[in-house]
Design an enzyme around this catalytic site. Structure first.
Site, PDB file in Angstrom:
ATOM      1  N   CYS A  82       0.204   3.059   3.591  1.00  0.00           N
ATOM      2  CA  CYS A  82       0.569   2.508   4.907  1.00  0.00           C
ATOM      3  C   CYS A  82       1.574   1.372   4.846  1.00  0.00           C
ATOM      4  CB  CYS A  82      -0.672   2.063   5.667  1.00  0.00           C
ATOM      5  SG  CYS A  82      -1.360   0.482   5.124  1.00  0.00           S
ATOM      6  N   CYS A  94      -7.473  -0.983   0.980  1.00  0.00           N
ATOM      7  CA  CYS A  94      -6.496  -1.544   1.914  1.00  0.00           C
ATOM      8  C   CYS A  94      -7.197  -1.749   3.247  1.00  0.00           C
ATOM      9  CB  CYS A  94      -5.327  -0.578   2.073  1.00  0.00           C
ATOM     10  SG  CYS A  94      -4.174  -1.023   3.401  1.00  0.00           S
ATOM     11  N   CYS A  97      -5.441   0.689   6.236  1.00  0.00           N
ATOM     12  CA  CYS A  97      -5.619   2.144   6.329  1.00  0.00           C
ATOM     13  C   CYS A  97      -6.894   2.635   5.650  1.00  0.00           C
ATOM     14  CB  CYS A  97      -4.404   2.860   5.746  1.00  0.00           C
ATOM     15  SG  CYS A  97      -4.279   2.787   3.944  1.00  0.00           S
ATOM     16  N   CYS A 122      -8.309  -4.863 -10.346  1.00  0.00           N
ATOM     17  CA  CYS A 122      -7.881  -3.746 -11.197  1.00  0.00           C
ATOM     18  C   CYS A 122      -7.474  -2.601 -10.266  1.00  0.00           C
ATOM     19  CB  CYS A 122      -9.064  -3.353 -12.090  1.00  0.00           C
ATOM     20  SG  CYS A 122      -8.699  -2.094 -13.307  1.00  0.00           S
ATOM     21  N   CYS A 182       0.851  -1.185   0.000  1.00  0.00           N
ATOM     22  CA  CYS A 182       0.000   0.000   0.000  1.00  0.00           C
ATOM     23  C   CYS A 182       0.892   1.242   0.000  1.00  0.00           C
ATOM     24  CB  CYS A 182      -0.892  -0.014   1.234  1.00  0.00           C
ATOM     25  SG  CYS A 182      -1.914   1.468   1.402  1.00  0.00           S
TER      26      CYS A 182
HETATM   27 FE    FE Z   1      -2.918   0.954   3.446  1.00  0.00          FE
END
Ligand code: FE
Length: 138
Positions: free
Chosen positions: A55, A101, A104, A124, A52
């Protein structure tokens, strides 16, 4: 990139604005979308683990990336089902499934049921939402 789960979920909007670039903030926090074919990870090739961009959570392995022709990086599965969350997105005509995610809450992209084997899924994902860590996990 080292905060705990709790920390990532309690980061204030002002803090996200200071941590992220304007492009990252727009995609991750305002559910923006990269222009097609312009993201740095659009086509498979690089090896490693995509984390990510907000985060640092582990999200997708390069081994699961395929060239969907859509203009965005596409994966058959996340590295761990618990590392992503999905939600119904009715913002544009047909109902889509948004991907975030799970640590976060950052917007990643969408998942569709028209992917290749082995899962039949096409995750995607915006290049802006992920960062390649060239060190694949053991
Ligand atoms: Fe994240």
């Amino acid at each position: 990139m080292s905060e705990s789960v709790e920390d990532a979920q309690t980061v204030s909007d002002a803090e996200w604005r200071s941590r992220l670039s304007p492009e990252e903030y727009h995609v991750l926090r305002e559910k923006g979308t990269d222009p097609a074919f312009q993201g740095q990870y659009t086509h498979p090739g690089a090896q490693g683990l995509y984390r990510c961009a907000a985060c640092g959570y582990e999200l997708f392995l390069s081994d699961t990336q395929f060239d969907s022709g859509s203009g965005w990086p596409s994966f058959t599965a996340p590295v761990d089902a618990g590392h992503v969350e999905t939600d119904e997105d009715r913002s544009l005509g047909p109902v889509r499934t948004e991907v975030m995610c799970s640590r976060c809450g950052g917007h990643l992209g969408h998942v569709f049921d028209d992917g290749p084997d082995p899962t039949g899924q096409r995750w995607c994902i915006n290049s802006t939402s992920i960062k390649l860590d060239p060190k694949a996990p053991d």
